[in-house]
Write a protein that holds these residues in place. Structure first.
Motif, PDB file in Angstrom:
ATOM      1  N   LEU A  95       8.241  12.336  41.905  1.00  0.00           N
ATOM      2  CA  LEU A  95       9.706  12.370  41.913  1.00  0.00           C
ATOM      3  C   LEU A  95      10.220  11.387  42.955  1.00  0.00           C
ATOM      4  O   LEU A  95       9.669  11.287  44.053  1.00  0.00           O
ATOM      5  CB  LEU A  95      10.191  13.785  42.214  1.00  0.00           C
ATOM      6  CG  LEU A  95      11.698  14.034  42.120  1.00  0.00           C
ATOM      7  CD1 LEU A  95      11.974  15.405  41.512  1.00  0.00           C
ATOM      8  CD2 LEU A  95      12.352  13.930  43.498  1.00  0.00           C
ATOM      9  N   ILE A  96      11.279  10.672  42.609  1.00  0.00           N
ATOM     10  CA  ILE A  96      11.819   9.657  43.511  1.00  0.00           C
ATOM     11  C   ILE A  96      13.306   9.492  43.235  1.00  0.00           C
ATOM     12  O   ILE A  96      13.774   9.700  42.112  1.00  0.00           O
ATOM     13  CB  ILE A  96      11.074   8.307  43.327  1.00  0.00           C
ATOM     14  CG1 ILE A  96      11.463   7.296  44.410  1.00  0.00           C
ATOM     15  CG2 ILE A  96      11.293   7.751  41.923  1.00  0.00           C
ATOM     16  CD1 ILE A  96      10.578   6.042  44.410  1.00  0.00           C
ATOM     17  N   GLY A 104      12.984  10.077  38.060  1.00  0.00           N
ATOM     18  CA  GLY A 104      14.119   9.715  38.888  1.00  0.00           C
ATOM     19  C   GLY A 104      15.136  10.829  39.051  1.00  0.00           C
ATOM     20  O   GLY A 104      15.430  11.561  38.107  1.00  0.00           O
ATOM     21  N   VAL A 105      15.652  10.970  40.253  1.00  0.00           N
ATOM     22  CA  VAL A 105      16.745  11.894  40.548  1.00  0.00           C
ATOM     23  C   VAL A 105      17.897  11.072  41.109  1.00  0.00           C
ATOM     24  O   VAL A 105      17.732  10.386  42.124  1.00  0.00           O
ATOM     25  CB  VAL A 105      16.325  12.971  41.570  1.00  0.00           C
ATOM     26  CG1 VAL A 105      17.533  13.769  42.039  1.00  0.00           C
ATOM     27  CG2 VAL A 105      15.283  13.898  40.966  1.00  0.00           C
ATOM     28  N   PRO A 106      19.068  11.107  40.480  1.00  0.00           N
ATOM     29  CA  PRO A 106      20.177  10.251  40.913  1.00  0.00           C
ATOM     30  C   PRO A 106      20.706  10.618  42.300  1.00  0.00           C
ATOM     31  O   PRO A 106      20.769  11.792  42.680  1.00  0.00           O
ATOM     32  CB  PRO A 106      21.259  10.496  39.852  1.00  0.00           C
ATOM     33  CG  PRO A 106      20.532  11.055  38.677  1.00  0.00           C
ATOM     34  CD  PRO A 106      19.390  11.839  39.242  1.00  0.00           C
ATOM     35  N   VAL A 107      21.101   9.582  43.039  1.00  0.00           N
ATOM     36  CA  VAL A 107      21.829   9.756  44.290  1.00  0.00           C
ATOM     37  C   VAL A 107      22.946   8.718  44.295  1.00  0.00           C
ATOM     38  O   VAL A 107      22.733   7.565  43.911  1.00  0.00           O
ATOM     39  CB  VAL A 107      20.901   9.602  45.523  1.00  0.00           C
ATOM     40  CG1 VAL A 107      20.176   8.272  45.515  1.00  0.00           C
ATOM     41  CG2 VAL A 107      21.687   9.743  46.819  1.00  0.00           C
ATOM     42  N   ARG A 138      19.874  18.212  38.746  1.00  0.00           N
ATOM     43  CA  ARG A 138      18.833  17.386  38.134  1.00  0.00           C
ATOM     44  C   ARG A 138      17.532  17.490  38.924  1.00  0.00           C
ATOM     45  O   ARG A 138      16.445  17.510  38.351  1.00  0.00           O
ATOM     46  CB  ARG A 138      19.292  15.925  38.068  1.00  0.00           C
ATOM     47  CG  ARG A 138      20.336  15.626  37.024  1.00  0.00           C
ATOM     48  CD  ARG A 138      19.700  15.333  35.666  1.00  0.00           C
ATOM     49  NE  ARG A 138      18.922  14.122  35.699  1.00  0.00           N
ATOM     50  CZ  ARG A 138      19.408  12.905  35.491  1.00  0.00           C
ATOM     51  NH1 ARG A 138      20.716  12.734  35.289  1.00  0.00           N
ATOM     52  NH2 ARG A 138      18.614  11.854  35.487  1.00  0.00           N
ATOM     53  N   ALA A 139      17.650  17.530  40.242  1.00  0.00           N
ATOM     54  CA  ALA A 139      16.451  17.605  41.080  1.00  0.00           C
ATOM     55  C   ALA A 139      15.692  18.902  40.826  1.00  0.00           C
ATOM     56  O   ALA A 139      14.467  18.898  40.637  1.00  0.00           O
ATOM     57  CB  ALA A 139      16.830  17.490  42.555  1.00  0.00           C
ATOM     58  N   GLU A 140      16.403  20.019  40.819  1.00  0.00           N
ATOM     59  CA  GLU A 140      15.738  21.303  40.577  1.00  0.00           C
ATOM     60  C   GLU A 140      15.080  21.331  39.210  1.00  0.00           C
ATOM     61  O   GLU A 140      13.962  21.827  39.047  1.00  0.00           O
ATOM     62  CB  GLU A 140      16.749  22.439  40.717  1.00  0.00           C
ATOM     63  CG  GLU A 140      17.183  22.718  42.145  1.00  0.00           C
ATOM     64  CD  GLU A 140      18.057  23.934  42.255  1.00  0.00           C
ATOM     65  OE1 GLU A 140      17.595  24.951  42.834  1.00  0.00           O
ATOM     66  OE2 GLU A 140      19.198  23.904  41.746  1.00  0.00           O
ATOM     67  N   GLN A 141      15.785  20.814  38.195  1.00  0.00           N
ATOM     68  CA  GLN A 141      15.213  20.771  36.850  1.00  0.00           C
ATOM     69  C   GLN A 141      13.965  19.892  36.808  1.00  0.00           C
ATOM     70  O   GLN A 141      12.969  20.230  36.162  1.00  0.00           O
ATOM     71  CB  GLN A 141      16.257  20.252  35.862  1.00  0.00           C
ATOM     72  CG  GLN A 141      17.440  21.183  35.657  1.00  0.00           C
ATOM     73  CD  GLN A 141      18.566  20.520  34.884  1.00  0.00           C
ATOM     74  OE1 GLN A 141      18.390  19.453  34.286  1.00  0.00           O
ATOM     75  NE2 GLN A 141      19.735  21.146  34.896  1.00  0.00           N
ATOM     76  N   ALA A 142      14.031  18.746  37.505  1.00  0.00           N
ATOM     77  CA  ALA A 142      12.895  17.817  37.500  1.00  0.00           C
ATOM     78  C   ALA A 142      11.677  18.437  38.168  1.00  0.00           C
ATOM     79  O   ALA A 142      10.546  18.301  37.687  1.00  0.00           O
ATOM     80  CB  ALA A 142      13.282  16.516  38.197  1.00  0.00           C
ATOM     81  N   THR A 157       8.649  18.965  35.512  1.00  0.00           N
ATOM     82  CA  THR A 157       7.559  17.977  35.574  1.00  0.00           C
ATOM     83  C   THR A 157       6.476  18.318  36.582  1.00  0.00           C
ATOM     84  O   THR A 157       5.410  17.715  36.556  1.00  0.00           O
ATOM     85  CB  THR A 157       8.130  16.587  35.909  1.00  0.00           C
ATOM     86  OG1 THR A 157       8.646  16.587  37.250  1.00  0.00           O
ATOM     87  CG2 THR A 157       9.251  16.201  34.940  1.00  0.00           C
ATOM     88  N   MET A 158       6.745  19.280  37.478  1.00  0.00           N
ATOM     89  CA  MET A 158       5.764  19.693  38.486  1.00  0.00           C
ATOM     90  C   MET A 158       5.167  18.472  39.188  1.00  0.00           C
ATOM     91  O   MET A 158       3.958  18.229  39.173  1.00  0.00           O
ATOM     92  CB  MET A 158       4.655  20.520  37.840  1.00  0.00           C
ATOM     93  CG  MET A 158       5.147  21.728  37.085  1.00  0.00           C
ATOM     94  SD  MET A 158       5.869  22.999  38.168  1.00  0.00           S
ATOM     95  CE  MET A 158       4.394  23.667  38.902  1.00  0.00           C
TER      96      MET A 158
END
Length: 476
Positions: free
Chosen positions: A190-191, A212-215, A225-229, A233-234
């Protein structure tokens, strides 16, 4: 021939390439920019014309004409039966782009060396006899330097012993070593997006599949989105810059860090926290968050730091702070890459760390002058652009009033101003509406650079297709 790029990968890297007419020249410019940024290495085989045309939804004639333009400009070579390959180019030497005496290079967001560094180096050289009496092979790093780094973490509320610190040849080396040690091919990482591009490259080089997690400059991290990712995707690792993030300049609050830490703990993800810009505060602290230790739980958190942004980019000293067991793994994994960080640089860093309050005060003054001058110049000459107020760090993530970042960068290069397009910082999106502008350069250079941007921007907009200038969801 060293490598090959597929039509799909090239299409993704090009992003919003159609910045002007005719289409073939816009495509050629997009590929030129990838070459100049070294995102496509020399001697890379490009996709066949028919394959790239299908991926981009173009006619084969358009792609063939673009390749001909690239041959004419010396960026590629085409051989019958062998396809087209990129060529080395004198103005895309990695790490050195601006070559003219009056050129302004804003691709690297690093300030000039701290003024006291030369004196510290001279003092260190006086101890050369004691330095060369050592073996010189310190895979873990010298005890003196590791102790000082540990003390700085402890003072910030993160109790640390020297055994929990490893000295590396800069932060980039640290990220590469962590990626190679923690990741296996096919693992998810994750990035943030946008992000520091060399970190993304290090994760990809280790075989990771990036998530990707938007910022953004306004809303910060997309926590949903971060929590879902994390849950979906673990990811094995997550790479984050929670303080003065590069390129947005945003910082996480306690609540944001707590959400990320909990999500990472649930998914068993190792958090890699890049703190290379964390000390570069410009404005006075507001509230309890500024200056305090990160709210991330210590469990499974790995911290990366360096002196590259704070002291000098040429002082290749970085470090990793992690549990002692992980440090032992990293020390065992390091020899195939290198056998340790140079002794002289470590001795210089030891002296510099003892004077960090002095260093950071000078940096705050320097960066404040650059930030304020850049913001003023942009507000005066490009008032339709959205310029965020950043409280620290090294750059602004400026929002343009049309998604033409790549075209603008190419036009500015022709005028001797070198910048990186928004797509350079993308992971899963194009970011063609954004431009990273560092404020680490001298104030005079920043003002001249904005003058150039203001002069060429109307021309870039005038050459763009109307559906690019006025896309759905354009700024109003």
């Amino acid at each position: 021939m060293d490598s090959r790029i597929t039509a799909r990968a090239l299409s993704a890297a090009l992003g919003g390439w159609r910045t002007r007419e005719p289409a073939y020249e816009a495509l050629a410019d997009g590929i030129r920019l990838l070459c100049l940024d070294n995102r496509i290495a020399a001697r890379t085989a490009l996709p066949a014309e028919r394959e790239l045309a299908a991926a981009l939804g173009l006619s084969r004639t358009t792609v063939a004409t673009a390749y001909r333009s690239l041959r004419d400009s010396g960026h590629i070579q085409s051989l019958r039966g062998s396809g087209s390959i990129t060529l080395p180019h004198p103005r895309r030497e990695p790490g050195r782009v601006a070559t003219g005496a009056d050129d302004i290079d804003l691709q690297q967001a690093s300030p000039a060396a701290w003024p006291g560094l030369a004196g510290v180096m001279s003092e260190t050289a006086m101890d050369a006899a004691s330095l060369v009496a050592r073996t010189g092979y310190e895979t873990r790093g010298t005890h003196a330097l590791r102790t000082l780094v540990a003390e700085r973490y402890a003072a910030a509320g993160v109790p640390t012993t020297p055994d929990e610190v490893m000295i590396t040849t800069g932060a980039q080396s640290a990220v590469h070593l962590l990626a190679q040690t923690l990741l296996r091919r096919g693992d998810r990482a994750l990035i943030e997006t946008p992000t520091y591009p060399h970190a993304a490259e290090a994760l990809r080089a280790a075989g990771a599949r990036l998530v990707g997690v938007p910022v953004t400059t306004g809303e910060g991290w997309d926590l949903d989105r971060a929590e879902q990712a994390f849950a979906r995707t673990m990811p094995r690792v997550a790479y984050l810059m929670p303080r003065f993030q590069n390129p947005t300049g945003r910082s996480m609050g306690d609540a944001e860090e707590a959400v990320i830490a909990r999500a990472a703990a649930r998914s068993g993800t190792v958090l890699i926290v890049d703190e290379t810009t964390a000390d570069l505060a410009i404005d006075p602290p507001t509230g309890s968050r500024d200056g305090a230790a990160h709210a991330f739980a210590r469990n499974r958190v790995v911290r990366v730091g360096s002196l590259g942004k704070t002291v000098w980019g040429g002082l290749r000293i970085g470090w990793i702070r992690a549990d002692a067991s992980l440090i032992d793994r990293l020390v065992a994994a390091r020899p195939p890459r290198d056998l340790g960080t140079p002794e002289f640089e470590q001795a210089v860093a030891t002296r510099v760390l003892a004077r960090m309050e002095e260093v950071l005060a000078q940096r705050a003054t320097l960066l404040r002058e650059g930030r304020d001058a850049l913001a003023d110049a942009l507000a005066t000459h490009l008032p339709t652009w959205r310029v965020p107020h950043v409280r620290g760090g090294v750059a602004m993530w400026v929002e343009l009033d049309a998604p033409l970042s790549s075209g603008l960068v190419m036009a500015a290069r022709a005028e001797g101003v070198y910048l990186s397009a928004g797509s350079r910082f993308a992971v899963d999106g194009t970011h063609d509406r954004h431009l990273r502008i560092p404020f680490t350069a001298p104030v005079g250079d920043l003002r001249r650079a904005v003058d150039v941007l203001a002069r060429v921007w109307p021309e870039v907009r005038a050459e763009a297709p109307i559906d690019v200038i006025e896309p759905v969801g354009a700024l109003v």
